[in-house]
Scaffold this motif. Sequence first.
Motif, short mmCIF file in Angstrom:
data_model
loop_
_atom_site.label_atom_id
_atom_site.label_comp_id
_atom_site.label_asym_id
_atom_site.label_seq_id
_atom_site.Cartn_x
_atom_site.Cartn_y
_atom_site.Cartn_z
N PRO A 80 0.83 -1.20 0.00
CA PRO A 80 0.00 0.00 0.00
C PRO A 80 0.87 1.26 0.00
O PRO A 80 2.02 1.22 0.42
CB PRO A 80 -0.79 -0.12 1.31
CG PRO A 80 0.08 -0.93 2.18
CD PRO A 80 0.80 -1.89 1.28
N GLU A 81 0.30 2.35 -0.47
CA GLU A 81 1.04 3.61 -0.52
C GLU A 81 1.17 4.24 0.86
O GLU A 81 2.19 4.85 1.17
CB GLU A 81 0.36 4.58 -1.48
CG GLU A 81 1.18 5.83 -1.69
CD GLU A 81 0.57 6.74 -2.74
OE1 GLU A 81 0.61 7.96 -2.51
OE2 GLU A 81 0.07 6.24 -3.75
N SER A 82 0.13 4.12 1.70
CA SER A 82 0.21 4.76 3.02
C SER A 82 -0.50 3.92 4.07
O SER A 82 -1.32 3.06 3.75
CB SER A 82 -0.37 6.17 2.97
OG SER A 82 -1.75 6.10 2.71
N GLU A 83 -0.15 4.23 5.32
CA GLU A 83 -0.72 3.52 6.47
C GLU A 83 -0.60 4.45 7.67
O GLU A 83 0.37 5.19 7.79
CB GLU A 83 0.10 2.25 6.68
CG GLU A 83 -0.41 1.30 7.70
CD GLU A 83 0.46 0.04 7.75
OE1 GLU A 83 0.86 -0.32 8.87
OE2 GLU A 83 0.76 -0.54 6.70
N ARG A 84 -1.59 4.42 8.57
CA ARG A 84 -1.59 5.27 9.77
C ARG A 84 -1.87 4.43 11.00
O ARG A 84 -2.67 3.50 10.95
CB ARG A 84 -2.66 6.35 9.66
CG ARG A 84 -2.40 7.35 8.59
CD ARG A 84 -3.43 8.47 8.63
NE ARG A 84 -3.20 9.33 7.49
CZ ARG A 84 -4.10 9.60 6.58
NH1 ARG A 84 -5.31 9.12 6.66
NH2 ARG A 84 -3.81 10.39 5.57
N HIS A 85 -1.22 4.82 12.12
CA HIS A 85 -1.43 4.11 13.38
C HIS A 85 -1.46 5.10 14.53
O HIS A 85 -0.76 6.12 14.51
CB HIS A 85 -0.31 3.10 13.65
CG HIS A 85 -0.28 1.98 12.66
ND1 HIS A 85 -1.13 0.90 12.73
CD2 HIS A 85 0.48 1.78 11.56
CE1 HIS A 85 -0.88 0.07 11.73
NE2 HIS A 85 0.09 0.59 11.00
N LEU A 86 -2.25 4.79 15.53
CA LEU A 86 -2.31 5.56 16.78
C LEU A 86 -1.88 4.68 17.93
O LEU A 86 -2.24 3.50 17.98
CB LEU A 86 -3.74 6.03 17.07
CG LEU A 86 -4.33 7.13 16.20
CD1 LEU A 86 -5.79 7.34 16.58
CD2 LEU A 86 -3.55 8.41 16.38
N ALA A 87 -1.13 5.25 18.87
CA ALA A 87 -0.78 4.55 20.11
C ALA A 87 -1.06 5.53 21.24
O ALA A 87 -0.18 6.29 21.66
CB ALA A 87 0.67 4.11 20.10
N ILE A 88 -2.29 5.56 21.70
CA ILE A 88 -2.69 6.46 22.78
C ILE A 88 -2.87 5.63 24.04
O ILE A 88 -3.73 4.76 24.10
CB ILE A 88 -3.99 7.22 22.43
CG1 ILE A 88 -3.76 8.05 21.16
CG2 ILE A 88 -4.43 8.10 23.60
CD1 ILE A 88 -4.99 8.74 20.64
N LEU A 89 -2.02 5.90 25.02
CA LEU A 89 -1.99 5.11 26.25
C LEU A 89 -1.87 3.62 25.93
O LEU A 89 -2.42 2.76 26.63
CB LEU A 89 -3.26 5.36 27.09
CG LEU A 89 -3.40 6.77 27.65
CD1 LEU A 89 -4.78 6.97 28.25
CD2 LEU A 89 -2.32 7.05 28.68
N SER A 90 -1.17 3.32 24.85
CA SER A 90 -1.01 1.93 24.42
C SER A 90 0.25 1.83 23.56
O SER A 90 1.01 2.78 23.47
CB SER A 90 -2.23 1.46 23.64
OG SER A 90 -2.37 2.22 22.45
#
Length: 193
Positions: A80-90
């Motif tokens: 894939p061209e792009s990917e996003r991730h969140l790590a909030i309190l994790s």
Amino acid sequence: MEGPLEPDSSSMRISDDDRHRVAEQLREAAGAGRLDLDELDERLEATYAARTYADLVPITRDLPVLPASRPASTPVVAGPESERHLAILSGLERTGVWVVPQHLKVFAMMGGADLDLREARFSAPEVVISVSCFMGGAQITVGPDVNVVMEGTGIMGGYSGPNDALGIVDPSRPTVRVRGVAVWGGVSVERRS
């Protein structure tokens, strides 16, 4: 934050074009004597049965990404061209075999990210990893054959690691460009075998 989160790239479904690219790589490897006809048949069958990017990675893992007749400056696989991730309190952890998209964005707030690229394949000759942290951090591990360009900014925090932008970047090797802002946190890049 920009838009909704995208799914893990390794679990995304592939297209017929992705299968054809891998099949062509296999045919060229067989033509160069790297695969015998039985291996070629087995791998082609696995290629056309593949459904996700993760299914394709083991098929070509032991082969050069491009044939010798082309410049080795673009070691890429379909992804894939792009990917996003969140790590909030994790936390976020990516290790082992996976496909690094051309643009990977990670936001860590009071959390962390561990991105191990040593067994990963790259979807572009240069990938950009944007890591922004607020009271959090990220550890990125690359192999010895990867160029690293650090462009992050630390505010009461920091970005650390090798920076090949200060020397000569080898165009035959993949490049990982690390960007972002670390506020009361840090982003560290380490080169290991």
